[in-house]
Design a protein around this motif. Sequence first.
Motif, PDB file in Angstrom:
ATOM      1  N   ARG A   1       0.789  -1.231   0.344  1.00  8.32           N
ATOM      2  CA  ARG A   1       0.081  -0.072   0.017  1.00  8.32           C
ATOM      3  C   ARG A   1       0.985   1.214   0.141  1.00  8.32           C
ATOM      4  O   ARG A   1       0.707   2.242  -0.699  1.00  8.32           O
ATOM      5  N   SER A   2       1.874   1.114   0.690  1.00 10.73           N
ATOM      6  CA  SER A   2       2.932   2.315   0.870  1.00 10.73           C
ATOM      7  C   SER A   2       3.643   2.747  -0.587  1.00 10.73           C
ATOM      8  O   SER A   2       3.741   3.811  -1.082  1.00 10.73           O
ATOM      9  N   THR A   3       3.882   1.560  -1.119  1.00 12.67           N
ATOM     10  CA  THR A   3       4.584   1.713  -2.502  1.00 12.67           C
ATOM     11  C   THR A   3       3.561   2.131  -3.570  1.00 12.67           C
ATOM     12  O   THR A   3       4.073   3.060  -4.349  1.00 12.67           O
ATOM     13  N   VAL A   4       2.359   1.757  -3.477  1.00 10.67           N
ATOM     14  CA  VAL A   4       1.409   2.266  -4.560  1.00 10.67           C
ATOM     15  C   VAL A   4       1.177   3.695  -4.325  1.00 10.67           C
ATOM     16  O   VAL A   4       1.049   4.581  -5.114  1.00 10.67           O
ATOM     17  N   MET A   5       1.106   4.015  -2.893  1.00  8.03           N
ATOM     18  CA  MET A   5       0.918   5.685  -2.605  1.00  8.03           C
ATOM     19  C   MET A   5       2.301   6.419  -3.192  1.00  8.03           C
ATOM     20  O   MET A   5       2.017   7.509  -3.380  1.00  8.03           O
ATOM     21  N   ILE A   6       3.377   5.667  -3.046  1.00  8.86           N
ATOM     22  CA  ILE A   6       4.422   6.462  -3.412  1.00  8.86           C
ATOM     23  C   ILE A   6       4.411   6.596  -4.853  1.00  8.86           C
ATOM     24  O   ILE A   6       4.813   7.876  -5.508  1.00  8.86           O
TER      25      ILE A   6
ATOM     26  N   VAL B   1       1.999   6.710  -6.976  1.00 13.17           N
ATOM     27  CA  VAL B   1       0.850   7.839  -7.303  1.00 13.17           C
ATOM     28  C   VAL B   1       1.296   9.171  -7.084  1.00 13.17           C
ATOM     29  O   VAL B   1       0.921  10.137  -7.801  1.00 13.17           O
ATOM     30  N   GLY B   2       1.885   9.179  -5.620  1.00 12.11           N
ATOM     31  CA  GLY B   2       2.448  10.475  -5.425  1.00 12.11           C
ATOM     32  C   GLY B   2       3.472  11.121  -6.304  1.00 12.11           C
ATOM     33  O   GLY B   2       3.619  12.401  -6.879  1.00 12.11           O
ATOM     34  N   SER B   3       4.247  10.186  -6.798  1.00  9.76           N
ATOM     35  CA  SER B   3       5.297  10.592  -7.899  1.00  9.76           C
ATOM     36  C   SER B   3       4.762  11.024  -9.151  1.00  9.76           C
ATOM     37  O   SER B   3       5.231  11.980  -9.719  1.00  9.76           O
ATOM     38  N   VAL B   4       3.929  10.275  -9.529  1.00  6.87           N
ATOM     39  CA  VAL B   4       3.126  10.459 -10.883  1.00  6.87           C
ATOM     40  C   VAL B   4       2.412  11.858 -10.701  1.00  6.87           C
ATOM     41  O   VAL B   4       2.515  12.765 -11.636  1.00  6.87           O
ATOM     42  N   ILE B   5       1.813  12.210  -9.609  1.00  6.75           N
ATOM     43  CA  ILE B   5       1.290  13.413  -9.522  1.00  6.75           C
ATOM     44  C   ILE B   5       2.163  14.575  -9.647  1.00  6.75           C
ATOM     45  O   ILE B   5       2.143  15.636 -10.252  1.00  6.75           O
TER      46      ILE B   5
END
Length: 242
Positions: free
Chosen positions: A183-188, A190-194
Amino acid sequence: MAITYTDVDMMLFHVEYKVQMNNNNNNNNNNNSSSSSISAEAFEILLRNQMKQILLMTSFADEIAAFATSTDSQLGEPGLETVAVHMDLALTPGGLHLKPSQLAGSLKGSAELQDDRASQLTVVAESFTVKDIDECENEIFNRCHEMAVCVNTVGSYSCTCDEGYDDVSTGKVGSDCRKLERRSTVMIVVGSVIAIIAVGTLVVAGVVIYYARVRNRGGAAFSPSPSTYNIHPRTHRGRWQV
Ligand SMILES: [Ca+2]
């Protein structure tokens, strides 16, 4: 009836033994036609009371949390003298040091002290066998999370969260497993793409603004001033006269 302790850690064992229906009382009344008749309800009461007395005299009496009995044979049949009984025995974690063979030996010794052939119900002391309950075979006996591996042990069991899952259990280890790392990896990601999109948008906007300003400056430099037109007011508007 089975003991289902899923909220606390208990040591669960399965005990198999036999009880003998003694006909002494009925023989004394010379009424053999209904010598073995006893209601299931009355038998359960007799059985439970007798087993309670036997359990209280064992070496592990202080560790007993609960017990539940059930019978295989139908009661009240003419000539039925021996009934197979199953008992689920729950001990507190303090009983971890006890082995099934020790439990069986203690039960046997306690039953021999209780053996009273004159009573209606007699426990056949030689029949005690104690087995470990495999908590992993039935989910009512274990609290392992669905993403955990259950491993049976003598008297107990253990749970280990699957690879890729974090153990966030507040009670028994392996009772709550979560995919926290993924879950943390997905958030990282998604955050990077944004962040990349935001930076890219700013860069594009900056370039557009820059060229717009340059374009505006260039147009003013090459445009003839109104005074230039006034030098030859009679010429066609917009054409240069040499
Ligand atoms: Ca077990």
